[in-house]
Design an enzyme around this catalytic site. Structure first.
Site, PDB file in Angstrom:
ATOM      1  N   ARG A 269     -16.335 -40.063  73.124  1.00 35.75           N
ATOM      2  CA  ARG A 269     -16.980 -39.229  72.112  1.00 35.75           C
ATOM      3  C   ARG A 269     -18.332 -38.726  72.611  1.00 35.75           C
ATOM      4  O   ARG A 269     -18.687 -37.560  72.395  1.00 35.75           O
ATOM      5  CB  ARG A 269     -17.167 -40.027  70.823  1.00 35.75           C
ATOM      6  CG  ARG A 269     -17.909 -39.249  69.755  1.00 35.75           C
ATOM      7  CD  ARG A 269     -18.053 -40.035  68.469  1.00 35.75           C
ATOM      8  NE  ARG A 269     -18.774 -39.251  67.463  1.00 35.75           N
ATOM      9  CZ  ARG A 269     -18.906 -39.597  66.192  1.00 35.75           C
ATOM     10  NH1 ARG A 269     -18.378 -40.727  65.760  1.00 35.75           N
ATOM     11  NH2 ARG A 269     -19.572 -38.834  65.350  1.00 35.75           N
TER      12      ARG A 269
ATOM     13  N   ASN B 135      -8.653 -38.346  64.071  1.00 32.32           N
ATOM     14  CA  ASN B 135      -9.055 -36.970  64.346  1.00 32.32           C
ATOM     15  C   ASN B 135      -8.605 -36.508  65.727  1.00 32.32           C
ATOM     16  O   ASN B 135      -8.476 -37.319  66.633  1.00 32.32           O
ATOM     17  CB  ASN B 135     -10.581 -36.849  64.242  1.00 32.32           C
ATOM     18  CG  ASN B 135     -11.055 -36.806  62.806  1.00 32.32           C
ATOM     19  OD1 ASN B 135     -10.449 -36.160  61.973  1.00 32.32           O
ATOM     20  ND2 ASN B 135     -12.141 -37.512  62.519  1.00 32.32           N
TER      21      ASN B 135
ATOM     22  N   CYS C 167      -7.984 -37.126  55.128  1.00 32.08           N
ATOM     23  CA  CYS C 167      -9.399 -36.966  55.477  1.00 32.08           C
ATOM     24  C   CYS C 167     -10.215 -37.348  54.248  1.00 32.08           C
ATOM     25  O   CYS C 167      -9.737 -37.226  53.116  1.00 32.08           O
ATOM     26  CB  CYS C 167      -9.679 -35.521  55.880  1.00 32.08           C
ATOM     27  SG  CYS C 167     -11.401 -35.175  56.340  1.00 32.08           S
TER      28      CYS C 167
ATOM     29  N   HIS D 299     -11.129 -30.139  58.276  1.00 30.45           N
ATOM     30  CA  HIS D 299     -12.487 -29.833  58.735  1.00 30.45           C
ATOM     31  C   HIS D 299     -12.766 -28.334  58.741  1.00 30.45           C
ATOM     32  O   HIS D 299     -13.645 -27.856  59.462  1.00 30.45           O
ATOM     33  CB  HIS D 299     -12.761 -30.443  60.113  1.00 30.45           C
ATOM     34  CG  HIS D 299     -12.850 -31.937  60.073  1.00 30.45           C
ATOM     35  ND1 HIS D 299     -13.155 -32.697  61.180  1.00 30.45           N
ATOM     36  CD2 HIS D 299     -12.684 -32.822  59.056  1.00 30.45           C
ATOM     37  CE1 HIS D 299     -13.166 -33.975  60.849  1.00 30.45           C
ATOM     38  NE2 HIS D 299     -12.882 -34.072  59.555  1.00 30.45           N
TER      39      HIS D 299
ATOM     40  N   TYR E 234     -18.406 -29.141  57.794  1.00 27.92           N
ATOM     41  CA  TYR E 234     -17.993 -28.733  59.137  1.00 27.92           C
ATOM     42  C   TYR E 234     -18.077 -27.224  59.326  1.00 27.92           C
ATOM     43  O   TYR E 234     -18.077 -26.740  60.460  1.00 27.92           O
ATOM     44  CB  TYR E 234     -16.567 -29.205  59.428  1.00 27.92           C
ATOM     45  CG  TYR E 234     -16.471 -30.695  59.664  1.00 27.92           C
ATOM     46  CD1 TYR E 234     -16.663 -31.233  60.931  1.00 27.92           C
ATOM     47  CD2 TYR E 234     -16.218 -31.570  58.612  1.00 27.92           C
ATOM     48  CE1 TYR E 234     -16.595 -32.594  61.140  1.00 27.92           C
ATOM     49  CE2 TYR E 234     -16.152 -32.937  58.814  1.00 27.92           C
ATOM     50  CZ  TYR E 234     -16.345 -33.445  60.083  1.00 27.92           C
ATOM     51  OH  TYR E 234     -16.296 -34.797  60.291  1.00 27.92           O
TER      52      TYR E 234
END
Length: 421
Positions: free
Chosen positions: A90, A144, A164, A194, A244
């Site tokens: 990440r 995700n 989500c 998102h 987002y």
């Protein structure tokens, strides 16, 4: 009822356990199996999970294992919350796109594509093993990028629904502002994972009065501050966008910010170290307050409600999920995966009808859906050209020179996870 959590060593898991304990009448779980290859984390999280259940008087059995096949054997539902490559991957996803002047984020843009490429093959392998041992089990995907991962699962014929926590977070926020019970607040929530907008907020159910104009008039400043977008933009759009959307509506501003502060991945990694130290305290028997800052708020409640509806325990329900479009948005293919209100029951999730989507939103949804189709193709078949095409199609990239530079960096930072590279 047996549930298996893949990625059970996640610091998210106590949030999930707390929900299972509090909502045991909705979802009576007799056995909960936490599956994770990280034995050290699994021991800490599993211990806390048992203490949380015991404190709340839940007699369910919590077991831990690194053996995936044993963990999912006989499961009624399997929850996916894994992170391939961990926080280190990440960190890279949030960093190298900035070198090209593009947003660095773990679920959208170039970083989101990298995560999809790492994740889809692993999830499909897990799902096949679930199908062999527990063919009637439902797979609930919280991993995700949820839209792309759920699309991969559904295309492969798995019994899967994506989940989500953005929608339930908005529902709870609006309920507090309206001084209403959360269950009385129905969202006109539509888009892609998102990439969604709240086009209406109805009290009393889908046919209730729309109080979104009132929310914007009375609480627009607070909502805009939460989203880090101008109040004037919300007023002009007449909707509440997912946070987002800031990556799209304020891309350059976000890129500048990300280049001047530590990454979210670094913050989360530090938080996880602190949380795991807390989890090791034998006196701790509830989820710590710090966990709320980790993300995933209300995830447990959404997961319990979804699992209960799919397994028939709570009866048919209406819930925001990720599932096949099936004609809901006529400008998208039927097998696109959208995020919207759906009727959920033992036969799966069926999207509810929605009003026509404004071109301002439909154009972005169509473009990102095309990117997701190319991203899934790259994840399934590999190859530099497929990665390049997916990046070129993404609205946050869209230029060949950027796509070339991002492709090179993506591959360089993910070779260990990409056999074709």
């Amino acid at each position: 009822m047996k549930l298996a959590v893949i990625g059970g060593g996640s610091t998210y898991t106590p949030e999930l356990i707390d929900g299972f304990a509090r909502l045991r009448d909705t979802l009576p779980v007799a056995e909960l199996v936490l599956v994770d290859p990280a034995a050290d984390r699994l021991e800490l999280v599993g211990g806390l999970a048992r203490r949380i259940l015991a404190k709340q008087g839940h007699d369910g059995l919590v077991t831990t294992t690194s053996d995936l096949d044993a963990g999912v054997d006989g499961a009624d539902a399997v929850l996916l919350q894994l992170r391939v490559g961990g926080q280190a991957a990440r960190q890279r996803d949030e960093t190298w796109p900035l070198e090209c002047g593009c947003v660095g984020q773990e679920t959208t843009g170039a970083g989101g594509l990298a995560k999809a490429l790492r994740t889809v093959p692993v999830v499909l392998d897990i799902a096949e093993r679930v199908r062999r041992s527990s063919p009637r089990a439902w797979i609930i995907d919280f991993t995700n990028p949820v839209g792309i991962v759920t699309r991969a699962l559904l295309r492969a014929g798995h019994r899967a629904v994506g989940l989500c926590n953005v929608a339930i977070g908005f529902q709870r926020r609006f309920a507090r502002l309206l001084d209403a019970e959360p269950g009385a607040v129905h969202l006109d929530h539509v888009g892609l994972n998102h990439l969604t907008w709240e086009r209406g907020v109805r009290l009393g159910g889908p046919d209730g009065a729309d109080v979104l104009p009132r929310l914007l008039a009375e609480h627009g400043d607070a909502l805009a501050a939460d989203l880090r977008l101008p109040r004037a933009l919300l007023d002009r759009l007449g909707v509440v966008p997912s946070y987002y959307l800031r990556y799209f509506y304020a891309h350059d501003e976000v890129v500048h910010e990300l280049g001047t502060k530590p990454s979210r991945a670094a913050e989360v990694a530090a938080m996880e170290r602190e949380l795991l130290a807390m989890y090791g305290d034998p006196a701790l028997d509830e989820k710590p307050e710090l966990l709320a800052k980790r993300g995933g708020a209300f995830y447990s409640e959404a997961a319990v409600d979804l699992a209960a509806a799919l397994l028939g325990g709570g009866g048919p329900a209406t819930q925001v999920v990720n599932t096949y479009n099936a004609g809901t948005l006529p400008f998208l293919p039927d097998d696109a995966v959208i995020e919207t209100q759906a009727a959920v029951g033992p036969s799966g999730a069926s999207p509810l009808a929605v009003p026509e989507l404004d071109p301002l939103f439909a154009g972005l949804v169509a473009a990102v859906t095309a990117y997701e189709d190319l991203a899934l193709d790259a994840a399934l078949r590999g190859g530099r050209d497929r990665v390049f095409k997916a990046l070129l199609a993404h609205p946050l990239v869209g230029q060949y020179a950027l796509a070339e530079g991002l492709t090179d960096r993506l591959i360089a930072h993910n070779r260990e996870h990409l056999p074709w590279a």
